[in-house]
Design an enzyme around this catalytic site. Sequence first.
Site, PDB file in Angstrom:
ATOM      1  N   ASP A  54       0.873  -1.412  -0.116  1.00 16.87           N
ATOM      2  CA  ASP A  54       0.168  -0.004   0.057  1.00 16.87           C
ATOM      3  C   ASP A  54       0.786   1.395   0.012  1.00 16.87           C
ATOM      4  O   ASP A  54       1.864   1.180   0.894  1.00 16.87           O
ATOM      5  CB  ASP A  54      -0.892  -0.002   1.241  1.00 16.87           C
ATOM      6  CG  ASP A  54      -1.830   1.289   1.458  1.00 16.87           C
ATOM      7  OD1 ASP A  54      -1.967   1.926   0.344  1.00 16.87           O
ATOM      8  OD2 ASP A  54      -2.277   1.333   2.591  1.00 16.87           O
ATOM      9  N   ASP A  58      -4.435   3.769   2.764  1.00 19.64           N
ATOM     10  CA  ASP A  58      -5.773   3.710   2.865  1.00 19.64           C
ATOM     11  C   ASP A  58      -5.844   1.879   3.307  1.00 19.64           C
ATOM     12  O   ASP A  58      -6.913   1.583   3.549  1.00 19.64           O
ATOM     13  CB  ASP A  58      -6.484   3.848   1.657  1.00 19.64           C
ATOM     14  CG  ASP A  58      -6.064   2.828   0.454  1.00 19.64           C
ATOM     15  OD1 ASP A  58      -5.163   2.023   0.663  1.00 19.64           O
ATOM     16  OD2 ASP A  58      -6.810   2.868  -0.514  1.00 19.64           O
ATOM     17  N   ASP A  62      -1.762  -1.307  -3.858  1.00 19.09           N
ATOM     18  CA  ASP A  62      -2.052  -0.368  -4.820  1.00 19.09           C
ATOM     19  C   ASP A  62      -1.037  -0.624  -5.918  1.00 19.09           C
ATOM     20  O   ASP A  62       0.003  -1.101  -5.573  1.00 19.09           O
ATOM     21  CB  ASP A  62      -2.475   1.033  -4.685  1.00 19.09           C
ATOM     22  CG  ASP A  62      -1.234   1.509  -3.618  1.00 19.09           C
ATOM     23  OD1 ASP A  62      -0.253   1.185  -3.864  1.00 19.09           O
ATOM     24  OD2 ASP A  62      -1.722   2.498  -2.905  1.00 19.09           O
ATOM     25  N   ASP A 131      -6.106 -10.910 -15.621  1.00 16.32           N
ATOM     26  CA  ASP A 131      -7.365 -11.599 -15.281  1.00 16.32           C
ATOM     27  C   ASP A 131      -8.523 -11.295 -16.048  1.00 16.32           C
ATOM     28  O   ASP A 131      -8.914 -10.009 -15.552  1.00 16.32           O
ATOM     29  CB  ASP A 131      -7.543 -11.750 -13.693  1.00 16.32           C
ATOM     30  CG  ASP A 131      -7.947 -13.037 -13.164  1.00 16.32           C
ATOM     31  OD1 ASP A 131      -8.543 -13.793 -13.586  1.00 16.32           O
ATOM     32  OD2 ASP A 131      -7.583 -13.178 -11.943  1.00 16.32           O
ATOM     33  N   ASP A 232     -10.931 -16.279 -16.312  1.00 15.56           N
ATOM     34  CA  ASP A 232     -11.587 -16.843 -15.348  1.00 15.56           C
ATOM     35  C   ASP A 232     -12.695 -17.390 -15.132  1.00 15.56           C
ATOM     36  O   ASP A 232     -13.725 -17.240 -16.097  1.00 15.56           O
ATOM     37  CB  ASP A 232     -12.037 -15.467 -14.391  1.00 15.56           C
ATOM     38  CG  ASP A 232     -12.498 -15.729 -12.984  1.00 15.56           C
ATOM     39  OD1 ASP A 232     -11.939 -16.283 -12.085  1.00 15.56           O
ATOM     40  OD2 ASP A 232     -13.760 -15.552 -12.865  1.00 15.56           O
ATOM     41  N   GLU A 286      -8.705 -20.982 -16.436  1.00 10.88           N
ATOM     42  CA  GLU A 286      -9.093 -21.615 -15.280  1.00 10.88           C
ATOM     43  C   GLU A 286      -9.950 -22.842 -15.286  1.00 10.88           C
ATOM     44  O   GLU A 286     -11.182 -22.527 -15.826  1.00 10.88           O
ATOM     45  CB  GLU A 286      -9.608 -20.561 -14.484  1.00 10.88           C
ATOM     46  CG  GLU A 286      -9.686 -21.187 -12.840  1.00 10.88           C
ATOM     47  CD  GLU A 286     -10.592 -20.418 -12.063  1.00 10.88           C
ATOM     48  OE1 GLU A 286     -11.434 -19.718 -12.654  1.00 10.88           O
ATOM     49  OE2 GLU A 286     -10.559 -20.560 -10.694  1.00 10.88           O
ATOM     50  N   HIS A 353      -5.032 -17.366  -4.830  1.00 12.75           N
ATOM     51  CA  HIS A 353      -5.943 -16.605  -4.072  1.00 12.75           C
ATOM     52  C   HIS A 353      -7.293 -17.561  -3.456  1.00 12.75           C
ATOM     53  O   HIS A 353      -8.045 -16.757  -2.745  1.00 12.75           O
ATOM     54  CB  HIS A 353      -6.454 -15.321  -4.858  1.00 12.75           C
ATOM     55  CG  HIS A 353      -7.170 -15.724  -6.026  1.00 12.75           C
ATOM     56  ND1 HIS A 353      -6.561 -16.395  -7.208  1.00 12.75           N
ATOM     57  CD2 HIS A 353      -8.482 -15.546  -6.365  1.00 12.75           C
ATOM     58  CE1 HIS A 353      -7.639 -16.475  -8.077  1.00 12.75           C
ATOM     59  NE2 HIS A 353      -8.538 -16.078  -7.529  1.00 12.75           N
ATOM     60  N   ASP A 354      -7.318 -18.543  -4.288  1.00  6.54           N
ATOM     61  CA  ASP A 354      -8.572 -19.568  -3.748  1.00  6.54           C
ATOM     62  C   ASP A 354      -8.400 -20.538  -2.928  1.00  6.54           C
ATOM     63  O   ASP A 354      -9.208 -21.314  -2.845  1.00  6.54           O
ATOM     64  CB  ASP A 354      -9.012 -20.043  -5.261  1.00  6.54           C
ATOM     65  CG  ASP A 354      -9.818 -18.992  -6.229  1.00  6.54           C
ATOM     66  OD1 ASP A 354     -10.291 -17.760  -5.419  1.00  6.54           O
ATOM     67  OD2 ASP A 354      -9.776 -19.123  -7.408  1.00  6.54           O
TER      68      ASP A 354
HETATM   69  C1  GLC Z   1     -12.650 -17.922  -9.820  1.00  5.27           C
HETATM   70  C2  GLC Z   1     -11.789 -16.924  -9.158  1.00  5.27           C
HETATM   71  C3  GLC Z   1     -12.311 -16.867  -7.972  1.00  5.27           C
HETATM   72  C4  GLC Z   1     -13.610 -16.051  -7.893  1.00  5.27           C
HETATM   73  C5  GLC Z   1     -14.446 -16.934  -8.914  1.00  5.27           C
HETATM   74  C6  GLC Z   1     -15.643 -16.030  -9.286  1.00  5.27           C
HETATM   75  O1  GLC Z   1     -12.893 -19.233  -9.559  1.00  5.27           O
HETATM   76  O2  GLC Z   1     -10.292 -17.469  -9.026  1.00  5.27           O
HETATM   77  O3  GLC Z   1     -11.519 -16.052  -6.910  1.00  5.27           O
HETATM   78  O4  GLC Z   1     -14.229 -16.067  -6.761  1.00  5.27           O
HETATM   79  O5  GLC Z   1     -13.825 -17.326 -10.127  1.00  5.27           O
HETATM   80  O6  GLC Z   1     -15.182 -15.137 -10.191  1.00  5.27           O
END
Ligand code: GLC
Length: 582
Positions: A54, A58, A62, A131, A232, A286, A353-354
Amino acid sequence: MLRLSLLLIAVSVLFECSDKKDSANDNAIEETKLDRQWWKEGTLYQIYPQSFKDSDGDGYGDFRGIFDELDYLESLGITAVWMNPFFESPMVDNGYDVADYRAIHPRYGTMQDFQEMINGMKERGIKFVLDVVVNHSSDQHKWFQSAKKSRDSEYRGYYHWWPAEKGEPPYRYSLFDPEGGWDYVEETDAYYLHTFAEAQPDLNWENPKLRQEVYDIMKFWAEKGVDGFRMDAFQFASKDTTYPEFPDGYESEFIKYHGLRPQLHGYLKEMYLEVLKPYNVYAVAEGAGSTFEDAHDLVDADREELQVAYHFDYVDMSKTPDGYELSEFKEVFTRWDSAFAKEGWIAIFLSNHDNARLVNRFGDTRPAYRTLSAQMLNTFLLSMRGTPYTYYGDELGMTNIDMLTIEEYVDIDAIGKYEAAVTKGEDIEEFMKVLNYSSRENGRTPMQWNDSKNAGFTVGKPWKPINPNYREVNVAEQNKNPKSVLNHFRKMTRLRNEKLVLVYGDYDLIAPEHEQVYAYTRTLENEQVLVLLNFTDQMAELTLPNEMEVGEVLISNYANEVVGNGGKAQLAPYQAVILKTD
Ligand code: GLC
């Protein structure tokens, strides 16, 4: 260098000569077939932008913050950055609900900040992967806002509708909404479809106008210098718009029903011709369907669709504190490797991130072993065939945080699952234990830069609590220590960048049943390396194949000799070593 007995050497030399001749021939053929691409050879580094750095206090990361850390990114030896969405969004799903695909959410900065950040990356030889979230938009997108108000809206056909006069729509499973995938809109007396949250209406890919909008968005970003796209949730994009009934309980294998309809391939070919080919960019999907055939149909070069796929078999392991079996882990990676040995390309990853942090799920968080096991896992990821994806913080061995009550969670996925568990009357204590271990929020805590307040992430209040272990686990500390996870990671990327064998070499598993050691060779023409990884906190022993002679150690997280007399390898807890073979 350690040798086997003279007799063994003599015998193995005989075998080796003939083997090597054959394999050299094979590999000469292979080599001519190597389709060299930067996106195969590089290491991708994933940045979750709100959690990286950051610059304005905030509490959210960023673009300026990332810009300030470009030297750090360069020092990692990575080839490209994949950044999670940073577009205008109401942030119901942390940006995976896009309200304007050409605008930047103010929390991340301006378009100029974006441009400066990506230019700075380019100057350092780092590419950028965007993404693209186009299975669905946000319900705040102007398309949806208009579409839901009138059946005559020019955007009505951008979404999926079920007019209420036809009765209730056929049940659809939703990944985030326990109440199912259709939601009612009063203004136009109809239901709309959403595979994810209610606030994420699915876009209608069957509509050529919508597809054109998407290609225009992709061109907009390609013109800004983006080198690749991560598509995605893309396997769900095509739908049967007659919305047939699916069998009861189909959600246990919903990918078969929702994923990769044949029509999708046509759209991908169109996208390839419209965007990927003319702009010389690549795309990674993905999700890869349910079978290897599905995955090949997406990424094989002659398909001219996408270039890389990532599937979920790896990360579906170890989702509960019960852990996983190493033999199963090996089996999954080996199966996927053999399916893509000749054609197509996949990504290799264990976290993103998932998911929760990789050390918790596949390594060992105890102080004595955190560093070693993180080094071992990074050695693994960077020595497999397939493009390694490293999630920010994994180069430090960042770990999960403890979140024991549901009030601490902000993620729509966690909250949705909790509500479903309550409705079904599940054992909530047990549910919370599993959630604490497996929640993807574990992987979203701020980057740990140093041991100052808030780990140097922000001077404000961080949007998410910092992992209290930041005083020991941070970049500044690990920079100083030659034996840190970070410096091991740098050595590993250097090695991979130098050695084509680690990228394109054939992968051969040794001792599949061994429950402690994951061992394999990588072979390209007449170069071969041996990778030995001890996945446990115990000493481990492995007898190498008879004919194998090992040479120089290319990397190790211990200083000891590994291979002793009789071709026996002795590995210390979580030892990771790569050796040349002669
Ligand atoms: C994908 C992303 C995930 C998101 C989902 C809906 O699986 O990796 O983080 O919540 O799509 O967009």
